[in-house]
Design a protein around this motif. Sequence first.
Motif, short mmCIF file in Angstrom:
data_model
loop_
_atom_site.label_atom_id
_atom_site.label_comp_id
_atom_site.label_asym_id
_atom_site.label_seq_id
_atom_site.Cartn_x
_atom_site.Cartn_y
_atom_site.Cartn_z
N ILE A 16 0.84 -1.20 0.00
CA ILE A 16 0.00 0.00 0.00
C ILE A 16 0.87 1.25 0.00
CG2 ILE A 16 -1.72 1.31 1.32
CD1 ILE A 16 -2.89 -1.32 0.43
N GLY A 17 0.55 2.19 -0.88
CA GLY A 17 1.19 3.51 -0.89
C GLY A 17 0.13 4.55 -0.58
N VAL A 18 0.42 5.44 0.36
CA VAL A 18 -0.54 6.48 0.76
C VAL A 18 0.10 7.83 0.44
CG1 VAL A 18 -1.92 7.41 2.67
CG2 VAL A 18 -1.39 4.96 2.60
N VAL A 19 -0.49 8.53 -0.53
CA VAL A 19 0.08 9.79 -1.02
C VAL A 19 -1.00 10.86 -1.11
CG1 VAL A 19 1.93 8.65 -2.33
CG2 VAL A 19 -0.25 9.13 -3.46
N PRO A 20 -0.59 12.15 -1.11
CA PRO A 20 -1.57 13.23 -1.24
C PRO A 20 -2.31 13.12 -2.58
CG PRO A 20 0.60 14.10 -0.68
CD PRO A 20 0.78 12.65 -1.00
N VAL A 21 -3.60 13.46 -2.57
CA VAL A 21 -4.38 13.38 -3.81
C VAL A 21 -3.82 14.32 -4.88
CG1 VAL A 21 -6.47 12.58 -2.65
CG2 VAL A 21 -6.18 15.02 -3.11
N ALA A 22 -3.08 15.36 -4.46
CA ALA A 22 -2.51 16.31 -5.41
C ALA A 22 -1.32 15.72 -6.16
CB ALA A 22 -2.07 17.58 -4.68
N GLY A 23 -0.76 14.62 -5.67
CA GLY A 23 0.42 14.05 -6.29
C GLY A 23 0.16 12.67 -6.84
N GLN A 24 1.23 12.01 -7.24
CA GLN A 24 1.15 10.65 -7.75
C GLN A 24 2.12 9.78 -6.97
OE1 GLN A 24 2.07 11.27 -11.93
NE2 GLN A 24 -0.08 11.10 -12.45
N LEU A 25 1.90 8.48 -7.05
CA LEU A 25 2.78 7.53 -6.39
C LEU A 25 4.03 7.34 -7.24
CD1 LEU A 25 3.28 5.44 -4.16
CD2 LEU A 25 1.96 3.80 -5.50
N ASP A 26 5.20 7.56 -6.63
CA ASP A 26 6.48 7.32 -7.28
C ASP A 26 6.82 5.84 -7.03
OD1 ASP A 26 9.24 6.94 -7.74
OD2 ASP A 26 9.70 9.03 -7.24
#
Length: 162
Positions: free
Chosen positions: A62-72
């Motif tokens: 699972i990756g949890v990231v801000p909705v403004a960004g993307q998962l690297d």
Amino acid sequence: MAGKGTPATALLVKQKVAHQVHEYAHDPRSTSYGTEASEVLGLPAERVFKTLVAEVDGNLTIGVVPVAGQLDLKALAAAAGGKKAKMADVTAAERATGYVAGGISPLGHRKRLPVVIDSSATGFDTIFCSAGRRGLEIEVAPADLVKLAQATVAPIAAGGHS
């Protein structure tokens, strides 16, 4: 799902973790669930986090990231101690977490999965993430989320944050 209860909210209650549940009317035409939550709840996109399921060396993570960004994906692989990452198949993600896409929470998965939370989360008193279904968000202190999810914190977002 009847009422507001989900495995994620049940876990928060069981562990006596301070949190707030925010419900909104999900528009079925919306495909960007995190952005929708940010806009409908009137929150800055940096404080609303999306939960994405990837495969790191063949293992769901699972990756949890801000909705403004993307998962690297490279950063996620490194944070999870792997070499290669790709986005997981939606069916596999739903089966492993017990949630539907667009409503996957970082908490309360059907199977124990490694969780990596973007380090930008620690810059806020509280953050918002899915409570386990579309139209339901939980507001929780980042440290509590990290502890409950037994998460690693690392810079895994690309774009949208410093």
